[in-house]
Design an enzyme around this catalytic site. Structure first.
Site, PDB file in Angstrom:
ATOM      1  CB  SER A   1      40.813  37.449  43.800  1.00  0.00           C
ATOM      2  OG  SER A   1      40.900  36.163  43.735  1.00  0.00           O
TER       3      SER A   1
ATOM      4  CE1 TYR B   1      39.301  41.366  44.091  1.00  0.00           C
ATOM      5  CE2 TYR B   1      39.799  40.923  41.786  1.00  0.00           C
ATOM      6  CZ  TYR B   1      40.214  41.441  42.900  1.00  0.00           C
ATOM      7  OH  TYR B   1      41.096  42.333  43.140  1.00  0.00           O
ATOM      8  N   GLY B   2      34.485  36.747  43.297  1.00  0.00           N
ATOM      9  CA  GLY B   2      33.383  36.201  42.654  1.00  0.00           C
ATOM     10  C   GLY B   2      32.091  36.448  43.385  1.00  0.00           C
TER      11      GLY B   2
ATOM     12  CG  ASN C   1      38.127  33.060  34.243  1.00  0.00           C
ATOM     13  OD1 ASN C   1      37.662  32.709  33.161  1.00  0.00           O
ATOM     14  ND2 ASN C   1      39.113  32.551  35.049  1.00  0.00           N
TER      15      ASN C   1
ATOM     16  CB  CYS D   1      37.517  30.050  38.510  1.00  0.00           C
ATOM     17  SG  CYS D   1      38.131  30.787  40.067  1.00  0.00           S
ATOM     18  CB  THR D   2      42.928  31.776  37.377  1.00  0.00           C
ATOM     19  OG1 THR D   2      42.563  32.642  38.307  1.00  0.00           O
ATOM     20  CG2 THR D   2      42.622  32.306  35.967  1.00  0.00           C
TER      21      THR D   2
END
Ligand code: DGL
Length: 263
Positions: free
Chosen positions: A4, A35-36, A68, A178-179
């Site tokens: 994202s 995005y989350g 993720n 989460c990256t």
């Protein structure tokens, strides 16, 4: 690979270090992050649009979903739709977490979308249905990273509040699901205590990618080739290059702009 925004740069860094002969195209969908907090169907549509663009434009041989939330929303669809192999970040992190735990009590933190999707419950359940898993959403962490604020007092206060249930669960291993979160590792570790092992899905994904390229005989056979990197952003490309080079390192000199249709 795509994310994202800046978070997937943690996967990019690990991949550049591990696979120096490979070329890499990275797309950060900064115009539509985060995005989350979005419905999974919306994230799925973004992921499919980006994946098609990358595969069609750059003739990529392997696609990594370096996010993720996007992996939780769309990995299966992307694997079905695309003509190239696709890897997400969830399974590699889960495998490494299970290898690291001694007590069998582990935790994963991620975005609201990722945790709410149940993708981690499923992935841990497949490896060990008896694992003691605490899954906790951390809304707000990503926004701090996207601002470049990874260690300030505000993020520390937020971490203390959001991680309280994880501290209470007395886990010995915490997966950063989460990256974006490896950029907050110092703050997270201070809150969790140094005896808790932090597992980065970014590093684990790079290891899994190297193994997959070997297995599929897709590695660049030219060992003299110095891999190039290209960075693309759906938002302001100069702002992306500025913060991105701070986060990734000297390989990120500039970025090009991409206009998504769905925005
Ligand atoms: N880096 C993404 C992930 O791994 C999410 C960031 C966002 O919320 O946009 O889940």
């Amino acid at each position: 690979m795509f994310d994202s925004g800046f978070g997937g740069l943690t996967v990019a860094r690990a991949t550049i270090d591990l696979l120096p002969n490979e070329d890499l195209v990275y797309l950060g969908d900064t115009a539509r992050y985060p995005y989350g907090a979005k419905p999974l169907e919306e994230v799925r549509a973004y992921a499919i649009e980006i994946a098609r663009y990358l595969v069609e434009t750059f003739d990529v041989k392997y696609l990594v979903v370096a996010c993720n939330t996007a992996a939780a929303a769309a990995l299966g669809e992307l694997q079905d739709l695309l003509p190239v192999p696709v890897m997400g970040v969830i399974e590699p992190g889960v495998r490494a977490t299970m290898a690291a735990t001694r007590s069998g009590r582990v935790a994963v933190i991620g975005t609201v979308g990722t945790i709410g999707s149940g993708a981690y419950d499923d992935a841990f359940g497949k490896i060990d249905p008896l694992v003691g898993l605490t899954a906790c959403a951390c809304p707000g962490f990503v926004e701090f990273v996207e601002k470049g604020d990874t260690e300030g007092p505000q993020v520390r206060i937020l971490a203390e509040r959001l991680l309280a249930p994880v501290v209470a669960a007395d886990v010995d291993t915490l997966l950063l699901g989460c990256t974006h979160y490896p950029y907050l590792a110092r703050t997270i570790s201070q809150v969790m205590g140094h005896e808790v092992v932090l597992v980065s899905s970014a590093d684990e994904t790079a290891f899994a990618l190297a193994a997959e390229l070997d297995r599929l005989e897709l590695k660049n056979p030219d060992r003299q080739h110095v891999g190039w990197q290209r960075f693309i952003s759906s938002g302001d490309e100069r702002a992306f290059a500025q913060l991105g080079s701070r986060l990734l390192g000297p390989e990120l000199v500039d970025a090009q702009r991409w206009e998504p249709h769905g925005s």
